[in-house]
Motif scaffolding. Structure first.
Motif, PDB file in Angstrom:
ATOM      1  N   SER A  49       0.937  -1.127   0.024  1.00 54.62           N
ATOM      2  CA  SER A  49      -0.008  -0.195  -0.046  1.00 54.62           C
ATOM      3  C   SER A  49       0.910   1.240   0.087  1.00 54.62           C
ATOM      4  O   SER A  49       0.613   2.146  -0.711  1.00 54.62           O
ATOM      5  N   LEU A  50       1.814   1.370   0.796  1.00 54.96           N
ATOM      6  CA  LEU A  50       2.874   2.312   0.939  1.00 54.96           C
ATOM      7  C   LEU A  50       3.671   2.769  -0.365  1.00 54.96           C
ATOM      8  O   LEU A  50       3.622   3.783  -0.990  1.00 54.96           O
ATOM      9  N   THR A  51       3.893   1.464  -1.146  1.00 51.78           N
ATOM     10  CA  THR A  51       4.626   1.598  -2.183  1.00 51.78           C
ATOM     11  C   THR A  51       3.758   2.211  -3.343  1.00 51.78           C
ATOM     12  O   THR A  51       4.229   3.050  -4.196  1.00 51.78           O
ATOM     13  N   THR A  52       2.712   1.524  -3.517  1.00 57.72           N
ATOM     14  CA  THR A  52       1.663   2.166  -4.335  1.00 57.72           C
ATOM     15  C   THR A  52       1.197   3.757  -4.225  1.00 57.72           C
ATOM     16  O   THR A  52       1.227   4.493  -5.217  1.00 57.72           O
ATOM     17  N   PHE A  53       1.271   4.059  -2.798  1.00 51.50           N
ATOM     18  CA  PHE A  53       0.628   5.507  -2.494  1.00 51.50           C
ATOM     19  C   PHE A  53       1.880   6.416  -3.068  1.00 51.50           C
ATOM     20  O   PHE A  53       1.759   7.401  -3.349  1.00 51.50           O
ATOM     21  N   PHE A  54       3.043   6.074  -2.892  1.00 50.60           N
ATOM     22  CA  PHE A  54       4.340   6.798  -2.925  1.00 50.60           C
ATOM     23  C   PHE A  54       4.614   6.817  -4.550  1.00 50.60           C
ATOM     24  O   PHE A  54       5.011   7.938  -4.905  1.00 50.60           O
ATOM     25  N   LEU A  55       4.534   5.711  -5.243  1.00 53.18           N
ATOM     26  CA  LEU A  55       4.739   5.939  -6.827  1.00 53.18           C
ATOM     27  C   LEU A  55       3.538   6.602  -7.286  1.00 53.18           C
ATOM     28  O   LEU A  55       3.837   7.743  -8.113  1.00 53.18           O
TER      29      LEU A  55
END
Length: 349
Positions: A89-95
């Motif tokens: 979730s954090l990775t998707t959010f940051f990208l």
């Protein structure tokens, strides 16, 4: 053989282009994560290089063995459960957040230097990004094969000019330059951690698209080494200009403007191109993720992601991203450890 060599350097260019971004090309990221720690920052840069090489080999090897298509598959495999969901979730959010910030930055850059509406810069970025992204992996390889050599040429030219005109250059004096902080090791690990977690979004689908594992690994190693040299060069110039560089949003521009307007404009063009390269890499990564997780066709995923980033780019996302950077960095370090453990336990079985 020639095709394989070209492929290796294309992979190296994608690796560099994905990590560099506008923050590194401008010198801002380097000043924050390395320069302010003084001469020990060079050790930190070497540590980053080791992390890049080791993690690239591990990510490519795992992706190849398990035929993974996106970072979601990799994260779910090596980090099952709540932590994996949080990391994903954090990775998707940051990208997606990073893509939105780049759109806003592109509009601001065009507005500042040409005096036209910000929307012209935003729409132009979206238009050429969509053309590139619709070419899938080929588009990613093609744009980085042009942008990354241009970046290298400009940074090396700036470095040569700096050495030629810098008087009383004494490398041993670097130890005497006052540094602002001491936690250089943690900063280096944090930086390499979230770079590799973000980069996995490109490395995983590349591993599925390109059959030659050795070429992928060779390209990522060469990319890591070239990137390290570039960061060394930038950090060296920035350290010699402490404390003045901390006053500027684009520290390298402070160094470039003493060599004339042309080099300054070229550097700004490179920064914009690196914004574009990162935009494409981020949307490509999330597009592959949406394709796997939600079973949405890749091209449709690209359109959905762009439609999300347009309004988000207008709502002041930068502060939210800066608050969550430590969380993302911490999760990425845990993810790296999990990848290494998973690789050692499972790869040779």
């Amino acid at each position: 053989m020639n095709k394989e060599i070209v492929l290796i350097f294309q992979v190296a260019a994608v690796f560099i282009g994905t990590i560099v971004g506008a923050g590194l090309a401008s010198g801002q990221e380097i000043s924050q994560f390395f320069t302010q720690y003084g001469y020990k920052s060079f050790i930190g840069i070497l540590i980053c290089c080791i992390v890049y090489i080791v993690m690239s080999i591990i990510i490519i090897s795992i992706s190849k063995k398990y035929k993974l298509n996106s970072y979601d598959g990799l994260i779910s495999l090596v980090s099952p459960g709540f932590l994996g969901i949080l990391t994903n979730s954090l990775t998707t959010f940051f990208l997606i957040g990073g893509s939105a910030i780049i759109l806003a930055g592109s509009g601001a850059l065009i507005h500042q230097y040409f005096g036209v509406s910000r929307w012209i810069g935003i729409i132009f970025m979206i238009f050429i990004a969509m053309i590139t992204l619709f070419r899938d992996t080929k588009g990613l390889l093609e744009i980085n094969s042009v942008i990354v050599p241009s970046l290298i040429l400009v940074i090396v030219t700036l470095f040569i000019l700096y050495l030629a005109f810098y008087k009383n250059l004494n490398i041993s004096s670097l130890k005497n330059i006052n540094c602002c902080k001491q936690s250089w090791l943690f900063s280096s690990l944090m930086y390499s951690g979230f770079n590799m977690l973000s980069c996995s979004g490109v490395l995983v689908p590349l591993s599925l698209s390109i059959n030659k594992r050795k070429s992928l690994i060779a390209g990522s190693i060469i990319g890591s080494l070239i990137l390290t040299i570039l960061v060394f060069i930038i950090n060296f110039m920035l350290i010699l200009n402490i404390p003045y560089i901390f006053k500027y949003e684009i520290p390298l521009l402070y160094i470039a403007n003493r060599f004339g307007k042309i080099l300054e404009i070229v550097l700004l063009a490179i920064i914009w191109l690196e914004m574009f390269s990162t935009e494409v890499s981020n949307i490509y990564s999330v597009g592959k993720n949406f394709e796997e997780v939600f079973n949405i066709p890749y091209k449709r995923s690209i359109i959905i992601i762009i439609l999300i980033t347009i309004p988000v780019s207008q709502i002041g996302f930068v502060k939210l991203i800066s608050f969550l950077y430590p969380a993302f960095g911490l999760v990425s370090l845990i993810f790296i450890v999990q990848c290494i453990v998973f690789y050692l336990r499972n790869y040779n079985k």
